[in-house]
Design a protein around this motif. Structure first.
Motif, PDB file in Angstrom:
ATOM      1  N   GLN A 122       0.822  -1.211   0.000  1.00 28.95           N
ATOM      2  CA  GLN A 122       0.000   0.000   0.000  1.00 28.95           C
ATOM      3  C   GLN A 122       0.851   1.253   0.000  1.00 28.95           C
ATOM      4  N   ARG A 123       2.091   1.073  -0.411  1.00 25.86           N
ATOM      5  CA  ARG A 123       2.999   2.231  -0.484  1.00 25.86           C
ATOM      6  C   ARG A 123       3.069   2.670  -1.937  1.00 25.86           C
ATOM      7  N   ILE A 124       3.094   3.986  -2.135  1.00 20.43           N
ATOM      8  CA  ILE A 124       3.021   4.506  -3.502  1.00 20.43           C
ATOM      9  C   ILE A 124       4.246   5.358  -3.830  1.00 20.43           C
ATOM     10  N   LEU A 125       4.756   5.147  -5.011  1.00 18.59           N
ATOM     11  CA  LEU A 125       5.825   5.984  -5.562  1.00 18.59           C
ATOM     12  C   LEU A 125       5.312   6.494  -6.902  1.00 18.59           C
ATOM     13  N   ALA A 126       5.100   7.806  -7.001  1.00 19.97           N
ATOM     14  CA  ALA A 126       4.502   8.339  -8.231  1.00 19.97           C
ATOM     15  C   ALA A 126       5.269   9.557  -8.727  1.00 19.97           C
ATOM     16  N   ILE A 127       5.333   9.684 -10.024  1.00 17.66           N
ATOM     17  CA  ILE A 127       5.929  10.886 -10.644  1.00 17.66           C
ATOM     18  C   ILE A 127       4.890  11.481 -11.580  1.00 17.66           C
ATOM     19  N   GLY A 128       4.646  12.780 -11.459  1.00 21.73           N
ATOM     20  CA  GLY A 128       3.613  13.379 -12.295  1.00 21.73           C
ATOM     21  C   GLY A 128       3.982  14.769 -12.778  1.00 21.73           C
ATOM     22  N   PHE A 129       3.260  15.234 -13.735  1.00 24.33           N
ATOM     23  CA  PHE A 129       3.448  16.583 -14.285  1.00 24.33           C
ATOM     24  C   PHE A 129       2.064  17.118 -14.615  1.00 24.33           C
ATOM     25  N   GLY A 130       1.635  18.174 -13.898  1.00 28.46           N
ATOM     26  CA  GLY A 130       0.263  18.633 -14.090  1.00 28.46           C
ATOM     27  C   GLY A 130       0.141  20.132 -14.270  1.00 28.46           C
ATOM     28  N   THR A 131      -1.036  20.620 -13.993  1.00 30.72           N
ATOM     29  CA  THR A 131      -1.336  22.045 -14.191  1.00 30.72           C
ATOM     30  C   THR A 131      -0.441  22.982 -13.375  1.00 30.72           C
ATOM     31  N   PRO A 132      -0.177  22.695 -12.077  1.00 34.40           N
ATOM     32  CA  PRO A 132       0.712  23.604 -11.327  1.00 34.40           C
ATOM     33  C   PRO A 132       2.090  23.707 -11.975  1.00 34.40           C
ATOM     34  N   ASN A 133       2.585  22.590 -12.535  1.00 36.37           N
ATOM     35  CA  ASN A 133       3.884  22.621 -13.205  1.00 36.37           C
ATOM     36  C   ASN A 133       3.849  23.563 -14.404  1.00 36.37           C
ATOM     37  N   ILE A 134       2.778  23.452 -15.182  1.00 34.12           N
ATOM     38  CA  ILE A 134       2.669  24.288 -16.390  1.00 34.12           C
ATOM     39  C   ILE A 134       2.541  25.753 -15.994  1.00 34.12           C
ATOM     40  N   GLU A 135       1.769  25.987 -14.911  1.00 33.56           N
ATOM     41  CA  GLU A 135       1.565  27.366 -14.446  1.00 33.56           C
ATOM     42  C   GLU A 135       2.898  28.016 -14.067  1.00 33.56           C
ATOM     43  N   PHE A 136       3.668  27.304 -13.239  1.00 32.65           N
ATOM     44  CA  PHE A 136       4.945  27.871 -12.790  1.00 32.65           C
ATOM     45  C   PHE A 136       5.985  27.915 -13.904  1.00 32.65           C
ATOM     46  N   ALA A 137       5.899  26.965 -14.837  1.00 34.04           N
ATOM     47  CA  ALA A 137       6.796  27.005 -15.997  1.00 34.04           C
ATOM     48  C   ALA A 137       6.526  28.276 -16.798  1.00 34.04           C
ATOM     49  N   PHE A 138       5.252  28.626 -16.911  1.00 33.62           N
ATOM     50  CA  PHE A 138       4.870  29.853 -17.623  1.00 33.62           C
ATOM     51  C   PHE A 138       5.442  31.078 -16.920  1.00 33.62           C
ATOM     52  N   TYR A 139       5.311  31.117 -15.574  1.00 30.51           N
ATOM     53  CA  TYR A 139       5.857  32.266 -14.822  1.00 30.51           C
ATOM     54  C   TYR A 139       7.373  32.346 -15.012  1.00 30.51           C
ATOM     55  N   GLY A 140       8.012  31.169 -14.989  1.00 31.34           N
ATOM     56  CA  GLY A 140       9.462  31.125 -15.161  1.00 31.34           C
ATOM     57  C   GLY A 140       9.878  31.657 -16.522  1.00 31.34           C
ATOM     58  N   LEU A 141       9.138  31.258 -17.544  1.00 35.71           N
ATOM     59  CA  LEU A 141       9.444  31.713 -18.904  1.00 35.71           C
ATOM     60  C   LEU A 141       9.257  33.219 -19.018  1.00 35.71           C
ATOM     61  N   ILE A 142       8.231  33.743 -18.348  1.00 35.78           N
ATOM     62  CA  ILE A 142       7.998  35.199 -18.348  1.00 35.78           C
ATOM     63  C   ILE A 142       9.208  35.907 -17.744  1.00 35.78           C
ATOM     64  N   GLY A 143       9.713  35.352 -16.643  1.00 36.80           N
ATOM     65  CA  GLY A 143      10.881  35.926 -15.969  1.00 36.80           C
ATOM     66  C   GLY A 143      12.102  35.938 -16.875  1.00 36.80           C
ATOM     67  N   VAL A 144      12.328  34.819 -17.567  1.00 33.77           N
ATOM     68  CA  VAL A 144      13.483  34.713 -18.474  1.00 33.77           C
ATOM     69  C   VAL A 144      13.313  35.695 -19.645  1.00 33.77           C
ATOM     70  N   LEU A 145      12.096  35.744 -20.168  1.00 33.80           N
ATOM     71  CA  LEU A 145      11.824  36.667 -21.289  1.00 33.80           C
ATOM     72  C   LEU A 145      12.064  38.112 -20.867  1.00 33.80           C
ATOM     73  N   LEU A 146      11.616  38.445 -19.660  1.00 30.23           N
ATOM     74  CA  LEU A 146      11.830  39.803 -19.126  1.00 30.23           C
ATOM     75  C   LEU A 146      13.317  40.125 -19.061  1.00 30.23           C
ATOM     76  N   SER A 147      14.118  39.148 -18.644  1.00 31.60           N
ATOM     77  CA  SER A 147      15.568  39.379 -18.532  1.00 31.60           C
ATOM     78  C   SER A 147      16.185  39.617 -19.907  1.00 31.60           C
ATOM     79  N   TRP A 148      15.707  38.909 -20.928  1.00 29.04           N
ATOM     80  CA  TRP A 148      16.214  39.116 -22.291  1.00 29.04           C
ATOM     81  C   TRP A 148      15.840  40.523 -22.791  1.00 29.04           C
ATOM     82  N   ILE A 149      14.600  40.916 -22.495  1.00 31.39           N
ATOM     83  CA  ILE A 149      14.140  42.246 -22.917  1.00 31.39           C
ATOM     84  C   ILE A 149      14.957  43.320 -22.213  1.00 31.39           C
ATOM     85  N   MET A 150      15.226  43.108 -20.915  1.00 27.83           N
ATOM     86  CA  MET A 150      16.025  44.077 -20.158  1.00 27.83           C
ATOM     87  C   MET A 150      17.453  44.138 -20.700  1.00 27.83           C
TER      88      MET A 150
END
Lengths: 187, 72
Positions: free
Chosen positions: A145-173
């Motif tokens: 009854q022990r579980i080992l799981a790896i997943g990729f969901g909406t929170p990952n995509i959300e924060f990936a988007f924020y991260g990309l915005i940050g990187v894009l901002l740095s390029w623009i700057m």
């Protein structure tokens, strides 16, 4: 002192105050919540919680072994580390604003760091944190009854988007810095 | 850089100091030094006009184009 400097000073203090809290809170909750009545009360009342997949983890359970708590703590610690790192970069950025430095290579570097750290959080941080939290939550269960799981969901995509915005901002700057440099060297 | 700045030559001819020229032109000595040392990326026509007026010279006396020779 300009309003930017004044607000940056107070926000800098806020960042400094907040930085140790996530890791200390995780330590406190995972290892002592079931021993300290006040924290137990806060947890049961829902004022503080550690949740995974939308459900709170039962860290108050006496059945949770030390190993399970340690694994679960590292799951929380991983995301806390990224959070602390982002706040550290924000602290450095606010320090520059407090000194009246508005736009420089250091600012570009810090925005880039925050962007890539958020991207790292979205990909590696959240993913492995979820894995460890799932494992920590179920490690005390009977075998089978022990579980080992790896997943990729909406929170990952959300924060990936924020991260990309940050990187894009740095390029623009960075482009803005080139324009600034050209402007400074125009007689 | 193929564009050569001969400002120091004109300053020597007129026996003028950089600080004096900067005051006449209306820019800081630091800015004028950027031009003199060839680090400037652009020059405004108004500035060039003011420099030529102060030194009594032509733009060609200050700015000289020399094509960079290919390395053998």
């Amino acid at each position: 002192m300009t309003k930017i400097q004044r607000i940056s000073k107070y926000m800098k203090l806020g960042c400094l105050t907040y930085m140790p809290i996530p890791i200390l809170a995780s330590l406190l909750l995972w290892f002592t919540a079931h021993k300290i009545p006040f924290i137990e009360y806060l947890y049961k009342a829902g004022y503080i919680s550690i949740s995974h997949a939308g459900k709170p983890i039962d860290i108050l359970s006496a059945n949770m072994t030390a190993l399970a708590r340690t694994v679960g703590f590292f799951g929380s610690f991983l995301t806390d580390l990224f959070t602390v790192l982002i706040f550290y970069f924000l602290y450095q950025l606010l320090s520059l604003y407090e000194k009246g430095k508005i736009f420089s290579h250091q600012h570009v570097r810090l925005f880039k760091n925050m962007g890539y750290t958020t991207l790292g959080y979205a990909t590696l941080g959240l993913m492995f944190s979820d894995t460890l939290l799932t494992l920590g939550n179920t490690l005390s269960n009977p075998p089978g009854q022990r579980i080992l799981a790896i997943g990729f969901g909406t929170p990952n995509i959300e924060f990936a988007f924020y991260g990309l915005i940050g990187v894009l901002l740095s390029w623009i700057m960075a482009e803005g810095l080139k324009l600034k440099s050209d402007q400074e060297l125009t007689i | 850089m193929p564009l050569i700045i001969n400002l120091d030559v004109e300053l020597a001819k007129k026996k003028m100091k950089l600080n004096d020229l900067a005051a006449l032109v209306g820019i800081t000595p630091q800015n004028l030094s950027v031009l003199k040392t060839g680090r400037a990326k652009a020059i405004r026509f108004s500035t060039l006009e003011a420099i030529c007026q102060a030194l009594g010279c032509q733009p060609g006396d200050i700015l000289q184009f020399e094509e960079s020779s290919p390395s053998s």
